[in-house]
Design an enzyme around this catalytic site. Structure first.
Site, mmCIF file in Angstrom:
data_model
loop_
_atom_site.group_PDB
_atom_site.id
_atom_site.type_symbol
_atom_site.label_atom_id
_atom_site.label_comp_id
_atom_site.label_asym_id
_atom_site.label_seq_id
_atom_site.Cartn_x
_atom_site.Cartn_y
_atom_site.Cartn_z
ATOM 1 N N GLN A 69 -7.845 1.858 4.887
ATOM 2 C CA GLN A 69 -8.471 1.472 6.197
ATOM 3 C C GLN A 69 -9.828 1.205 5.744
ATOM 4 O OE1 GLN A 69 -7.389 0.568 8.941
ATOM 5 N NE2 GLN A 69 -5.208 1.291 8.722
ATOM 6 N N SER B 34 -4.232 -1.321 0.348
ATOM 7 C CA SER B 34 -3.305 -2.678 0.862
ATOM 8 C C SER B 34 -3.805 -3.763 1.325
ATOM 9 C CB SER B 34 -2.563 -1.755 2.209
ATOM 10 O OG SER B 34 -1.507 -2.527 2.697
ATOM 11 N N ALA B 35 -3.384 -4.818 0.730
ATOM 12 C CA ALA B 35 -4.030 -6.091 0.897
ATOM 13 C C ALA B 35 -4.060 -6.541 2.195
ATOM 14 C CB ALA B 35 -3.535 -7.397 0.052
ATOM 15 N N HIS B 36 -2.952 -6.369 2.911
ATOM 16 C CA HIS B 36 -2.913 -7.184 4.306
ATOM 17 C C HIS B 36 -3.627 -6.327 5.331
ATOM 18 C CE1 HIS B 36 -0.045 -4.149 6.813
ATOM 19 N NE2 HIS B 36 0.022 -3.753 5.290
ATOM 20 N N CYS C 288 4.971 7.903 23.467
ATOM 21 C CA CYS C 288 5.892 6.798 23.888
ATOM 22 C C CYS C 288 6.124 5.600 23.258
ATOM 23 C CB CYS C 288 5.381 6.673 25.484
ATOM 24 S SG CYS C 288 4.789 8.271 26.354
ATOM 25 N N GLY D 293 0.887 -1.330 0.031
ATOM 26 C CA GLY D 293 -0.048 -0.035 0.101
ATOM 27 C C GLY D 293 0.804 1.352 -0.084
ATOM 28 N N THR D 294 2.121 1.153 0.727
ATOM 29 C CA THR D 294 2.832 2.261 0.825
ATOM 30 C C THR D 294 3.373 2.683 -0.542
ATOM 31 O OG1 THR D 294 3.501 2.044 3.052
ATOM 32 C CG2 THR D 294 5.098 3.019 1.834
#
Lengths: 467, 467
Positions: free
Chosen positions: B180, B197-199, B323, B69-70
């Site tokens: 998403q 993005s498939a995952h 954090c 996807g990136t």
């Protein structure tokens, strides 16, 4: 079906398959996360990196997994060029690199960089001296040099260690495209960057590797993220990476024995093809070569048609012939070598290939070639010279405009017998392959290739009958 | 172990697994080859493209598979910007885009381009009017606009269709990052480019998709090859692509029912957390949101420590808290929303999550938060004002230099009870999270946040006691 195209993509190694399926269960989560699934994924990724680094001969932190061998090359070339921008904008490559290297070079050129191509001999090999010269005086202005470990089309091994020494001496980093050879062993020599592709060694698609030695200047280009040391963006494909590392280790364990066995089978093909098929030329270095790969070309044959015939006979092979490429130009490798491109067949044996399969291929090949030649009306036996007077201007013209390989050479051969010794034949052709194949025909027939000149349409290729 | 981080990576859908394993057998060869194995691979690739295009709502020839996807976002943004270079160099993005979009924007800026960020409201949503304004008069000088379909950290849905209309009106192409939301349905509206993005939908790692509508100017950047219409170089990962398409179809078949079910579970979390955990703030739009995702923050809590506690209790969740990030800055999403970042927890339920698991999470959470607060010495119940005189200059100083989130806010809370109504407390902090969390604390406590000013070291944040 017998698959003889391992150099395109090797069938998945059983170990890769097992590792991939296990990786689907254990390695699907984000290795950047702190929870259990993430930590497990991170462990798998780290272990795969260590195994791959050991096989390549580098430190784990020098090795980046990329989405493909092509991505590794594109990223590696662009990053190394940018890292050395202040040193200059020259990129040195051999003329027979894989298209991924040449595409990266083209992008560099399009961005204002200079590309210097080092030619090869008729075996497809660069000369370390010529390569060293191309680097320029003390490497002046040269940002990066690229050399494949072995050629993907003809199997010839390149003198990587010598070229790497020359590069070190000139202060120029050397990127080695090791896609075709990593299955067989690490790359010797003091190179700076190295690339590979898992599906060439029996790993899955979707994994390449890029090694950047410590101390090599490197500036990743384009958008990046925090993954893979900022050198390969996007969610890590851990199941595939695990499978890639496992299969590299597995093929290496079998490499020495398998190389010796396949080398024998390739020697058999190299020896038999010229005896079984008239007017066939085996190309590439006969000794300093990949163990599993052999390429030959056949006069008067259309490569694509021959591939279809062989496919019908149960053999999957590939071709660097002009006729299979969508661009209708002959393979740049064969062109750089100056060898015949028509009827080109590359046989690359996957591990486990049996002698009987090779024997069967050699049984089938002559009939397949003969069938294609018959279909194209190729001269069966060329007519003896009839001693006729040459045409006006002492030149016989053959108009092959609009006809594709292998027709121009077939037409040349058809009239050649009618030309007296000392007479000229000129072939008019607008097929790019003619530029390579007419001189190759002359060499194979011991006739004189006079040269080419632009014609009103296409190019005029002139041949003198010398015997 | 209960995995509640589907928004990072969804576990592999059983259909994806089956398709992937079948694809390893049938789709390993080069789809560019003409022999049987190559033709079979090509058929699988074509079928996967058709299935994915149908699910996305585009033509198959508009859809390119990418390695992630990136990669789809990086390629899409760079290609669309280059294709519209003559229109201008402005890129408009929302302030809450995924880091892949922001990284692409940063690369554009580094290359001399301009980036305009459109802010969001406290729910994380852009206003279509503000977005339209950012496009400029008639889109003048704007090459591309980007807007996510729904936010990955807080689940808020964006008004994509309205923004797409505004973009059309201004003649600016809109790229929608749909990573998403693609599992839940196609993206409405007249967008020009889309990424996924498939995952994220239960497909395997290694597959993204980039859709470029016909008529959208696009010029792929960097080195290319002939694969995937020249938009994504490298050997096609067909087994993964087949699995990606099959799982998208499978999750879509279950989407309506599953969305309704998970929406109910998320509503339960949204309602219960503020009652079960003191000083917890649920963020993101309560209605116009992804069905499976909810985010909340807890005062006086270190997000990373809380994640560890929840992990030990058997729950895998993630955090946008400062954090957990290696950069030690709070999530840009929470910052843009202006909400509390400390003790941040994102819960994203994978399909099939059972009510009992959510109930168990709600059982475990209060104890986990209380444990972390105790460890950090957070005020259990803040002391009642004691009406003492303010210190000199009417200002009480708290030195929290060198202390990380949540300590600065805890120290503020500790002294606050000792300050009279009308008195000031100033916290010195060099922790980036303080900039977000001290104003958020004021809002949650109904106290006045006066402002910040640079100090000799770090920043001075001043709060006035109003009750």
């Amino acid at each position: 079906m017998t698959y003889f195209d391992a150099a395109s993509s090797a069938p998945l190694h059983p170990v890769a398959r097992q590792a991939l399926v296990a990786g689907l269960d254990e390695g699907w989560a984000d290795p950047g996360r702190l929870y259990r699934e993430g930590r497990r994924a991170r462990l798998l990724l780290d272990a795969a990196r260590e195994a791959a680094a050991e096989a390549v001969g580098c430190r784990p932190d020098e090795l980046t997994f990329t989405p493909s061998g092509t991505a590794a090359v594109h990223t590696g070339v662009a990053g190394a060029l940018a890292g050395r921008r202040r040193a200059g904008r020259r990129l040195v490559v051999s003329a027979v690199e894989h298209s991924s290297v040449l595409h990266a070079a083209a992008a560099h050129q399009a961005a204002g960089g200079a590309v210097v191509e080092v030619g090869v001999d008729r075996a497809g090999r660069v000369s370390p001296q010529a390569y060293a010269q191309a680097l320029g005086e003390d490497g002046e202005g040269t940002a990066l040099a690229c050399l494949q470990s072995a050629n993907h089309e003809v199997g010839t091994e390149q003198p990587v260690a010598e070229v790497a020494s020359a590069c070190r001496a000139a202060g120029v980093p050397l990127l080695v495209d090791a896609a075709q050879s990593l299955a067989w062993g690490p790359v010797a020599g003091d190179w700076s960057l190295l690339t590979g592709s898992a599906h060439k060694w029996g790993g899955p698609a979707g994994v390449g590797l890029l090694v950047v030695r410590k101390g090599t200047r490197f500036a990743a280009q384009g958008a990046a993220d925090e993954r893979e040391s900022g050198r390969s963006a996007g969610f890590e494909n851990i199941p595939a990476v695990v499978a890639a590392a496992a299969s590299l280790r597995a093929v290496r364990a079998e490499a020495a024995a398998e190389a010796a066995r396949l080398r024998g089978l390739v020697d058999l093909i190299r020896a038999r093809v010229p005896r079984l098929v008239a007017d066939a030329e085996v190309v590439g270095d006969p000794v300093r070569r990949l163990p599993h790969l052999v390429t030959f070309s056949c006069l008067y044959v259309d490569g694509e048609t021959l591939l279809h015939e062989l496919d019908r006979a149960g053999f999957s092979v590939s071709s660097g012939s002009s006729c299979t490429s969508s661009t209708l130009t002959p393979s740049h490798v064969l062109r750089a070598m100056g060898v015949l491109s028509e009827g080109n067949v590359r046989v690359s044996l996957p591990p486990g290939t049996e002698e009987a399969e090779v024997a069967r291929f050699l049984e089938v090949l002559p009939g397949a070639v003969a069938g294609v030649r018959e279909r194209f009306g190729a001269p069966v036996a060329e007519a003896a010279p009839r001693g006729e007077a040459p045409e006006e201007d002492g030149e016989r013209m053959v108009d092959a405009l609009g006809r594709r390989c292998p027709i121009p050479v077939i037409e040349l051969a058809k009239v050649f017998g009618e030309v007296p010794v000392g007479g000229l034949v000129t072939v008019l052709s607008d097929d790019e392959a003619a530029r390579l194949d007419i001189p190759a025909w002359c060499r194979m027939r011991d006739q004189e290739y006079v040269g080419e000149r632009p014609a009103e349409r296409g190019t005029a290729y002139t041949v003198r009958r010398t015997s």
